[in-house]
Design a protein around this motif. Sequence first.
Motif, PDB file in Angstrom:
ATOM      1  N   SER A   1       0.800  -1.226   0.000  1.00 25.86           N
ATOM      2  CA  SER A   1       0.000   0.000   0.000  1.00 25.86           C
ATOM      3  C   SER A   1       0.832   1.275   0.000  1.00 25.86           C
ATOM      4  O   SER A   1       0.271   2.361  -0.167  1.00 25.86           O
ATOM      5  CB  SER A   1      -0.921   0.014   1.233  1.00 25.86           C
ATOM      6  OG  SER A   1      -0.140   0.116   2.433  1.00 25.86           O
ATOM      7  N   GLN A   2       2.125   1.194   0.196  1.00 27.45           N
ATOM      8  CA  GLN A   2       2.941   2.399   0.295  1.00 27.45           C
ATOM      9  C   GLN A   2       2.952   3.140  -1.044  1.00 27.45           C
ATOM     10  O   GLN A   2       3.394   2.604  -2.062  1.00 27.45           O
ATOM     11  CB  GLN A   2       4.373   2.042   0.699  1.00 27.45           C
ATOM     12  CG  GLN A   2       5.265   3.236   0.978  1.00 27.45           C
ATOM     13  CD  GLN A   2       4.769   4.063   2.161  1.00 27.45           C
ATOM     14  OE1 GLN A   2       4.240   3.525   3.118  1.00 27.45           O
ATOM     15  NE2 GLN A   2       4.937   5.383   2.072  1.00 27.45           N
ATOM     16  N   PRO A   3       2.475   4.390  -1.082  1.00 17.02           N
ATOM     17  CA  PRO A   3       2.425   5.126  -2.355  1.00 17.02           C
ATOM     18  C   PRO A   3       3.820   5.552  -2.808  1.00 17.02           C
ATOM     19  O   PRO A   3       4.733   5.729  -1.997  1.00 17.02           O
ATOM     20  CB  PRO A   3       1.550   6.338  -2.024  1.00 17.02           C
ATOM     21  CG  PRO A   3       1.743   6.550  -0.555  1.00 17.02           C
ATOM     22  CD  PRO A   3       1.906   5.176   0.036  1.00 17.02           C
TER      23      PRO A   3
ATOM     24  N   ALA B   1       8.630   1.001  -3.347  1.00 17.27           N
ATOM     25  CA  ALA B   1       8.648   2.039  -2.313  1.00 17.27           C
ATOM     26  C   ALA B   1      10.073   2.311  -1.837  1.00 17.27           C
ATOM     27  O   ALA B   1      10.428   3.466  -1.561  1.00 17.27           O
ATOM     28  CB  ALA B   1       7.766   1.620  -1.137  1.00 17.27           C
ATOM     29  N   ALA B   2      10.886   1.271  -1.733  1.00 15.24           N
ATOM     30  CA  ALA B   2      12.272   1.473  -1.311  1.00 15.24           C
ATOM     31  C   ALA B   2      13.019   2.330  -2.327  1.00 15.24           C
ATOM     32  O   ALA B   2      13.790   3.233  -1.958  1.00 15.24           O
ATOM     33  CB  ALA B   2      12.966   0.121  -1.143  1.00 15.24           C
TER      34      ALA B   2
ATOM     35  N   LEU C   1      10.911  -2.764   5.696  1.00 14.04           N
ATOM     36  CA  LEU C   1      10.356  -2.961   7.034  1.00 14.04           C
ATOM     37  C   LEU C   1      10.650  -1.765   7.934  1.00 14.04           C
ATOM     38  O   LEU C   1       9.776  -1.299   8.674  1.00 14.04           O
ATOM     39  CB  LEU C   1      10.935  -4.233   7.655  1.00 14.04           C
ATOM     40  CG  LEU C   1      10.570  -4.508   9.121  1.00 14.04           C
ATOM     41  CD1 LEU C   1       9.070  -4.719   9.258  1.00 14.04           C
ATOM     42  CD2 LEU C   1      11.332  -5.720   9.639  1.00 14.04           C
ATOM     43  N   VAL C   2      11.867  -1.253   7.868  1.00 16.16           N
ATOM     44  CA  VAL C   2      12.262  -0.145   8.735  1.00 16.16           C
ATOM     45  C   VAL C   2      11.708   1.185   8.233  1.00 16.16           C
ATOM     46  O   VAL C   2      11.247   2.018   9.022  1.00 16.16           O
ATOM     47  CB  VAL C   2      13.800  -0.086   8.848  1.00 16.16           C
ATOM     48  CG1 VAL C   2      14.242   1.165   9.588  1.00 16.16           C
ATOM     49  CG2 VAL C   2      14.317  -1.328   9.556  1.00 16.16           C
ATOM     50  N   MET C   3      11.733   1.398   6.918  1.00 17.63           N
ATOM     51  CA  MET C   3      11.304   2.690   6.373  1.00 17.63           C
ATOM     52  C   MET C   3       9.792   2.848   6.347  1.00 17.63           C
ATOM     53  O   MET C   3       9.273   3.948   6.481  1.00 17.63           O
ATOM     54  CB  MET C   3      11.874   2.867   4.959  1.00 17.63           C
ATOM     55  CG  MET C   3      13.378   3.029   4.910  1.00 17.63           C
ATOM     56  SD  MET C   3      14.003   3.488   3.259  1.00 17.63           S
ATOM     57  CE  MET C   3      13.545   2.029   2.292  1.00 17.63           C
ATOM     58  N   PHE C   4       9.059   1.748   6.176  1.00 15.17           N
ATOM     59  CA  PHE C   4       7.600   1.831   6.046  1.00 15.17           C
ATOM     60  C   PHE C   4       6.916   0.817   6.968  1.00 15.17           C
ATOM     61  O   PHE C   4       6.208  -0.082   6.513  1.00 15.17           O
ATOM     62  CB  PHE C   4       7.185   1.573   4.588  1.00 15.17           C
ATOM     63  CG  PHE C   4       7.970   2.366   3.591  1.00 15.17           C
ATOM     64  CD1 PHE C   4       7.812   3.735   3.479  1.00 15.17           C
ATOM     65  CD2 PHE C   4       8.879   1.732   2.754  1.00 15.17           C
ATOM     66  CE1 PHE C   4       8.539   4.467   2.556  1.00 15.17           C
ATOM     67  CE2 PHE C   4       9.608   2.447   1.821  1.00 15.17           C
ATOM     68  CZ  PHE C   4       9.429   3.826   1.726  1.00 15.17           C
TER      69      PHE C   4
END
Length: 246
Positions: A8-10, A120-121, A171-174
């Motif tokens: 889901s991360q835009p 996303a990354a 995992l860490v960023m989002f």
Amino acid sequence: MALPLYDSQPTRRAPLITYLLVAVNVVVFLITPMAGFAQTNAQARERQCAQVTFIRQYGAIPRELMSNRQEPLPEGIMAQCRPEPFDKMPWLSAFSSMFLHRDWEHLLGNMIFLFVFGQAAEDRLGRLRFTLFYLLWGLVAVYGFAVTDPDSIVPLIGASGAIAGVLGAHLVMFPRSRTIALIPPVRLPAWLLLGQFFLLQWQMLGSDDGVAYVAHIYGFVAGAAFGLWARRAPALRRAAVLGSRR
């Protein structure tokens, strides 16, 4: 383990590097002996010899990486396949091994995770840094595997180590993003799916199924570390700007 389909991360722009990495891995697989098909027993034996020799030439072998010297082919392979001699630069195999896969299942599993979580990354890190970090995470995984078992002559291939880095960074960023999974068909928090991945690698350490779980752990931890840096970097830049205005 649940199979991800969508995160889901835009993103603000098209993840061209993620698309390119997926395309390169697929093309490399298709043009190498790993994707060959055999219709007769003779063709099957020929294909197997081609695959074994190819993996020995371009796969990352721990003993070679630690000494940076090419190891002779095992006597069994020499007797059965009689391969043409080749020269190998072990440190280059650390890179080439990241783009090789043993079969379609291995390839598709890796590419699904890269496609879902790489976008996303890449958006957060930027295309250039994402490319460099992807390769760096893969190198950490490869050399971590070599350091863990320095006398091994079993080749390591696959993008799994680099992709594990992508998962750790995501995992860490989002940590609040959510992922739609195919098996089971449910919407899950990304941290649950990615945490499950890491725990599974840890649980499977020492198994003899031919999967380099320890390489995945090294890559995941490296990605998580860079993810922490990526989260802190904007805050540090804002603090520096505010400090300069005082």
